[in-house]
Write a protein that holds these residues in place. Sequence first.
Motif, mmCIF file in Angstrom:
data_model
loop_
_atom_site.group_PDB
_atom_site.id
_atom_site.type_symbol
_atom_site.label_atom_id
_atom_site.label_comp_id
_atom_site.label_asym_id
_atom_site.label_seq_id
_atom_site.Cartn_x
_atom_site.Cartn_y
_atom_site.Cartn_z
ATOM 1 N N CYS A 145 -1.598 -1.502 5.423
ATOM 2 C CA CYS A 145 -1.005 -2.832 5.471
ATOM 3 C C CYS A 145 -1.122 -3.354 6.896
ATOM 4 C CB CYS A 145 0.453 -2.771 5.051
ATOM 5 S SG CYS A 145 1.109 -4.422 4.802
ATOM 6 N N CYS A 205 0.897 -5.771 8.099
ATOM 7 C CA CYS A 205 2.095 -6.548 8.421
ATOM 8 C C CYS A 205 2.618 -6.154 9.803
ATOM 9 C CB CYS A 205 3.172 -6.369 7.360
ATOM 10 S SG CYS A 205 3.879 -4.720 7.265
ATOM 11 N N CYS A 232 8.315 -6.081 3.440
ATOM 12 C CA CYS A 232 6.912 -6.405 3.155
ATOM 13 C C CYS A 232 6.610 -5.935 1.737
ATOM 14 C CB CYS A 232 5.988 -5.708 4.147
ATOM 15 S SG CYS A 232 4.253 -5.869 3.667
ATOM 16 N N PHE A 246 3.824 -5.522 0.312
ATOM 17 C CA PHE A 246 2.625 -4.687 0.213
ATOM 18 C C PHE A 246 2.867 -3.234 0.597
ATOM 19 C CE2 PHE A 246 0.752 -8.928 0.545
ATOM 20 C CZ PHE A 246 -0.175 -8.875 -0.481
ATOM 21 N N CYS A 247 3.864 -2.968 1.490
ATOM 22 C CA CYS A 247 4.044 -1.586 1.943
ATOM 23 C C CYS A 247 5.502 -1.163 1.999
ATOM 24 C CB CYS A 247 3.378 -1.375 3.302
ATOM 25 S SG CYS A 247 4.209 -2.253 4.635
HETATM 26 ZN ZN LIG Z 1 3.306 -4.275 5.072
#
Ligand SMILES: [Zn+2]
Length: 289
Positions: free
Chosen positions: A235, A237, A268, A270-271
């Motif tokens: 990720c 981020c 986040c 995504f992660c």
């Molecule tokens: Zn992330």
Amino acid sequence: MKDYLVRGLVNSKNCRVFACQTTNLLEKARQEHDLWPTASAALGRMMSATLMMAAMNKNNEKMTVTINGGGPIGTMMAVTRGDGHIKGFVGDPHVHYTYNDTGHLAVGVAVGTQGTLQVIRDMGLKEPFCGTVPLQTGEIGDDFSYYFMASEQTPSVVSVGVLVDETNEILSSGGFIIQLLPEATEEDISYIEEKIKDFPAVSSLIHEGKTPEEILKMIFDDVEITDRQDLFFTCDCSREKMINALSTIGKQELQSMIDEDHGCEITCQFCNTKYQFSEEELQNLINRL
Ligand SMILES: [Zn+2]
């Protein structure tokens, strides 16, 4: 074995080919998102197909694939820049369905069929390219295959698969794509159809230790591998990106986060990394706007 992707050409059959192994990156995604088996299978198939699709472009453009079929898994998203790094998530990681007759993971049931597969390719131009097609079966491979035909007029065989063990750990993940070039003949098409008809499940082949190159060689003995790329689930981020996102929600909203919650926490998607922001940081942000 490391995760990687290969790209190749089969001149004798007028097609280009892609194959990948994504077992480790899917295992990392499973741990970060606490994916249950059917969710693992859905996201793994989607990430394999997305990575191979990104490898079809020469430049490192950003590619975002979104699938929402109205099923219990919700919205699924995968993002890559064609550099071998991918991130992704599913709406509800805690879905697990199997087909009664075969015992196979029921990805199509989890994903649903009342919705779309959308691909956004950002080539750094003013307007990103966006293609959307209706889902066919929700089994992911069929849906990507339909996308290539409907949106890019490229007949393609897409085979993606995932095997999960009884402790939910990922045993294997990966796939291959065969795309016909415009000069393909009827004989080329029948050769491929004949080969694919009773071809073993790609997840089983990877589990047996077959490499992406070996899987392609089972279909075409004269495949010429042109590229190889390592693959990772990562990720991108950061705290800075989260602050940028916060600054878009407006002063009023930020003020109410201070008054009511005395700060805020952003996760986040995504992660699952959590970012905390104190009252003082939010106040500084308001002053800057
Ligand atoms: Zn992330």
